[in-house]
Design an enzyme around this catalytic site. Structure first.
Site, PDB file in Angstrom:
ATOM      1  N   LYS A 175      21.402 -25.990  12.727  1.00 55.87           N
ATOM      2  CA  LYS A 175      22.696 -25.758  12.066  1.00 55.87           C
ATOM      3  C   LYS A 175      23.139 -24.309  12.278  1.00 55.87           C
ATOM      4  O   LYS A 175      22.424 -23.372  11.945  1.00 55.87           O
ATOM      5  CB  LYS A 175      22.569 -26.081  10.578  1.00 55.87           C
ATOM      6  N   GLY A 210      23.643 -25.974  -1.921  1.00 53.10           N
ATOM      7  CA  GLY A 210      23.159 -27.335  -1.729  1.00 53.10           C
ATOM      8  C   GLY A 210      23.669 -28.044  -0.496  1.00 53.10           C
ATOM      9  O   GLY A 210      23.469 -29.260  -0.358  1.00 53.10           O
ATOM     10  N   THR A 211      24.282 -27.322   0.435  1.00 49.17           N
ATOM     11  CA  THR A 211      24.801 -27.988   1.643  1.00 49.17           C
ATOM     12  C   THR A 211      23.673 -28.589   2.483  1.00 49.17           C
ATOM     13  O   THR A 211      23.800 -29.701   3.005  1.00 49.17           O
ATOM     14  CB  THR A 211      25.628 -27.027   2.501  1.00 49.17           C
ATOM     15  N   GLY A 212      22.577 -27.850   2.626  1.00 53.11           N
ATOM     16  CA  GLY A 212      21.465 -28.356   3.428  1.00 53.11           C
ATOM     17  C   GLY A 212      20.823 -29.580   2.802  1.00 53.11           C
ATOM     18  O   GLY A 212      20.486 -30.553   3.503  1.00 53.11           O
ATOM     19  N   CYS A 213      20.658 -29.555   1.495  1.00 50.53           N
ATOM     20  CA  CYS A 213      20.098 -30.713   0.774  1.00 50.53           C
ATOM     21  C   CYS A 213      21.015 -31.914   0.928  1.00 50.53           C
ATOM     22  O   CYS A 213      20.566 -33.043   1.184  1.00 50.53           O
ATOM     23  CB  CYS A 213      19.937 -30.389  -0.708  1.00 50.53           C
TER      24      CYS A 213
END
Length: 265
Positions: A175, A210-213
């Protein structure tokens, strides 16, 4: 009516609801999955930082996994925060005979900059967990940490994704949100050498907690629905983008996403 895919999230708890288990449950539910959890760590955190971390015993994490596997069953797995080597070993053992796609988000540092993993656990994560995965989703700092060198550009990220895929034998979604490119460029690299690039405009907002989660649990849920890896990544990214745009603006720092507002993507 078709039953929802059974998605197990193995991750840490975020008391403010923006990341970790809480973000995963919201994402899985909004994407039509049945969410189950194995909590690895309890954290006190919010939009401005992490105030406390209390890891669960590895045996307790393994028991949570077994409870889900033995009764409900599992169609896909998302793995997030694994704080130490004991938890990593126990999770790997608990998943030894589980036949389901596994998406690993190698959570090492919170958006606020707080360390979320024991430094001694990084090698165990790379050597023990990654070979079990269908997909690993590191951001640029995590990818750099895993490979032990500085990464700054998209070209460096691409080379690093290929290297990590070769080491682990699994697909890597690198990413690129931390590069200086005008657009966000993400790269999906598969072990057989196939590369797919995704990109989108940058969104000027602090509310990305929390974008990755969210992305990793979205991809796991879509894989559980039977979607291909590439399509799961494509749709998962779109879900995250819409959730960022719908962020409610809570908190004084990096606020949570608006999972509840994403009705179509």
């Amino acid at each position: 009516m078709t039953n929802p895919p059974r998605i197990l999230s193995i991750a840490g708890s975020d008391s403010s609801g923006g990341a970790g288990i809480q973000a995963d449950i919201k994402t899985i539910t909004m994407l039509g999955g049945y969410a189950m959890t194995a909590i690895t760590t309890v954290t006190a955190q919010n939009s401005v930082g992490v105030q406390a971390i209390a890891p669960m015993a590895g045996s307790v994490v393994a028991s949570q996994i077994a409870s889900c596997v033995e009764d409900i069953g599992i169609d896909a797995i998302k793995i997030g925060m694994l704080h130490d080597a004991d938890v990593i070993a126990q999770v790997a053992g608990a998943l030894d005979n589980v036949d389901a796609p596994i998406v690993i988000d190698p959570v090492m540092v919170a958006t606020s900059g707080a360390a979320l993993i024991d430094p001694d656990a990084v090698a165990a994560l790379r050597d023990t967990m990654f070979p079990l995965a269908s997909l690993i989703t590191p951001n640029l700092p995590e990818l750099a940490h895993l490979l032990g060198r500085s990464l700054n550009t998209t070209d460096e990220m691409i080379d690093a994704a290929k290297e990590l895929s070769a080491i682990t034998g699994t697909a890597v979604l690198a990413k690129g949100g931390h590069t200086q490119d005008a657009r966000v460029i993400d790269l999906l690299y598969e072990p057989q050498g196939r590369t797919v690039q995704f990109e989108h405009e940058r969104i000027d907002t602090p509310h990305t907690h929390g974008t990755g989660c969210t992305l990793s649990s979205a991809i796991a849920t879509l894989l559980g629905h039977g979607q291909s890896l590439e399509h799961s990544v494509k749709l998962g990214r779109q879900f995250v983008l819409n959730a960022i745009k719908a962020a409610p603006g809570y908190g004084a720092g990096n606020g949570p996403l608006g999972h509840q507002a994403v009705r179509s993507f």
